[in-house]
Motif scaffolding. Structure first.
Motif, PDB file in Angstrom:
ATOM      1  N   THR A 205       0.192  -0.981   0.052  1.00  0.00           N
ATOM      2  CA  THR A 205      -0.030  -0.214  -0.133  1.00  0.00           C
ATOM      3  C   THR A 205       1.174   1.276  -0.195  1.00  0.00           C
ATOM      4  O   THR A 205       0.708   2.685  -0.654  1.00  0.00           O
ATOM      5  N   GLU A 209      -0.936   3.399  -3.764  1.00  0.00           N
ATOM      6  CA  GLU A 209      -2.150   4.416  -3.301  1.00  0.00           C
ATOM      7  C   GLU A 209      -3.319   3.528  -3.177  1.00  0.00           C
ATOM      8  O   GLU A 209      -4.570   4.257  -2.226  1.00  0.00           O
ATOM      9  N   ASN A 210      -3.464   3.268  -4.388  1.00  0.00           N
ATOM     10  CA  ASN A 210      -5.126   2.844  -4.725  1.00  0.00           C
ATOM     11  C   ASN A 210      -5.393   1.885  -4.233  1.00  0.00           C
ATOM     12  O   ASN A 210      -6.296   1.580  -4.283  1.00  0.00           O
ATOM     13  N   LEU A 211      -4.589   0.681  -3.213  1.00  0.00           N
ATOM     14  CA  LEU A 211      -4.970  -0.048  -3.051  1.00  0.00           C
ATOM     15  C   LEU A 211      -4.951   0.296  -0.876  1.00  0.00           C
ATOM     16  O   LEU A 211      -4.385  -0.767  -0.129  1.00  0.00           O
ATOM     17  N   GLU A 212      -5.392   1.367  -0.672  1.00  0.00           N
ATOM     18  CA  GLU A 212      -4.894   1.842   0.770  1.00  0.00           C
ATOM     19  C   GLU A 212      -6.054   1.151   1.371  1.00  0.00           C
ATOM     20  O   GLU A 212      -6.239   0.901   2.896  1.00  0.00           O
ATOM     21  N   PHE A 213      -7.316   0.670   1.044  1.00  0.00           N
ATOM     22  CA  PHE A 213      -8.211  -0.077   1.612  1.00  0.00           C
ATOM     23  C   PHE A 213      -7.881  -1.411   2.312  1.00  0.00           C
ATOM     24  O   PHE A 213      -8.255  -2.211   3.063  1.00  0.00           O
ATOM     25  N   LEU A 214      -6.238  -2.431   1.769  1.00  0.00           N
ATOM     26  CA  LEU A 214      -5.813  -3.283   2.114  1.00  0.00           C
ATOM     27  C   LEU A 214      -5.334  -2.758   3.690  1.00  0.00           C
ATOM     28  O   LEU A 214      -4.988  -3.570   4.281  1.00  0.00           O
ATOM     29  N   ASN A 215      -4.737  -1.688   3.869  1.00  0.00           N
ATOM     30  CA  ASN A 215      -4.434  -1.455   4.888  1.00  0.00           C
ATOM     31  C   ASN A 215      -4.961  -1.576   6.405  1.00  0.00           C
ATOM     32  O   ASN A 215      -4.818  -2.068   7.008  1.00  0.00           O
ATOM     33  N   VAL A 216      -6.610  -1.982   6.370  1.00  0.00           N
ATOM     34  CA  VAL A 216      -7.187  -2.818   7.753  1.00  0.00           C
ATOM     35  C   VAL A 216      -6.620  -4.207   8.034  1.00  0.00           C
ATOM     36  O   VAL A 216      -6.951  -4.257   8.962  1.00  0.00           O
TER      37      VAL A 216
END
Length: 264
Positions: A205, A209-216
């Motif tokens: 991530t 930046e477009n994969l920031e939803f994976l930070n959860v």
């Protein structure tokens, strides 16, 4: 109380080794600061690195020529090291009775499983507090020794507070794996696999930046290093949600440990 003391004695050697390693780790990291802050060719080369390379190295947008930026750059590696200690501690503190064939000795004592788990959890908590405090003190000392700019003690304290929450997440996750798995000796391997998976997600991530939803799925991304460096502290909502996660993992550990048939 007897079980708590027994666990502390059993983990004493490991705790001392980990504490020494963390002191040396911080010292080693801080000793490299002069290379980044010297303003020479090395600093220029770092400044010209593309965004993807800086993200992969963990530099992000930090100015590593300043101590605040350099500590933020070093911190993820401190964090993952301490998290490994926490997740292994959480998984082994429940599994070691079956590993060492001392389950029967423990179970014949006039105490409930929940009391046994509480004593073990308290021992694990004491261990991660010691590691956190050692890391905090060594960070303050060595940063102070190498820092020639603005004092960042307050930022270091916030960094280590976020680290403590991450430690709680992984120690409770490790204990949950140990309580669930039929072969608890494999709990450490599975929990460590999840930990490094979270670290890899954090790096992915950083690059995309477009994969920031994976930070959860990565506790390593729950707290913003940029916010800490800028003096904004920790996100209160994230702190509460993280503690809720710890509570859920711990409660499930109690539940499954009560239900599981122990190997003797």
């Amino acid at each position: 109380m007897n079980i708590f003391i027994r666990e502390m004695k059993a983990n004493r050697k490991s705790l001392i080794i980990w504490s020494i390693c963390m002191v040396l780790f911080v010292l080693s990291g801080m000793s490299k600061y002069t290379t980044y802050s010297s303003g020479g060719a090395a600093s220029e080369a770092l400044a010209k690195l593309p965004h993807s390379m800086r993200a992969l190295l963990g530099m992000g947008t930090f100015n590593v020529s300043k101590m605040s930026g350099f500590f933020a750059f070093l911190f993820p590696y401190i964090e993952v090291t301490v998290a490994v200690h926490a997740v292994l501690l959480g998984s082994h503190i429940l599994a070691k009775e079956e590993r060492d064939k001392t389950t029967e000795f423990l179970m014949v004592k006039p105490v409930s499983r929940s009391s046994i788990m509480t004593s073990k959890f308290l021992a694990a908590l004491a261990n991660i507090i010691v590691i956190n405090v050692v890391t905090l003190i060594s960070s303050i000392i060595f940063v102070g020794a190498f820092n020639k700019g603005k004092d960042i003690t307050s930022e270091i304290i916030v960094f280590l507070l976020s680290l403590f929450i991450v430690q709680l997440i992984f120690v409770s996750l490790g204990s949950l794996f140990s309580a669930i798995l039929k072969k608890p000796k494999t709990a450490g391997s599975w929990a460590t696999f999840i930990l490094f998976g979270g670290f890899i997600i954090a790096k992915i991530t950083d690059l995309a930046e477009n994969l920031e939803f994976l930070n959860v799925f990565s506790p390593f991304k729950y707290f913003s290093y940029e916010d800490i460096v800028n003096g904004d502290g920790l996100n209160f909502i994230v702190v509460i949600l993280s503690l809720v996660m710890v509570a859920v993992f711990s409660t499930l550990s109690y539940f499954f440990y009560q239900k599981r048939d122990l190997n003797v």
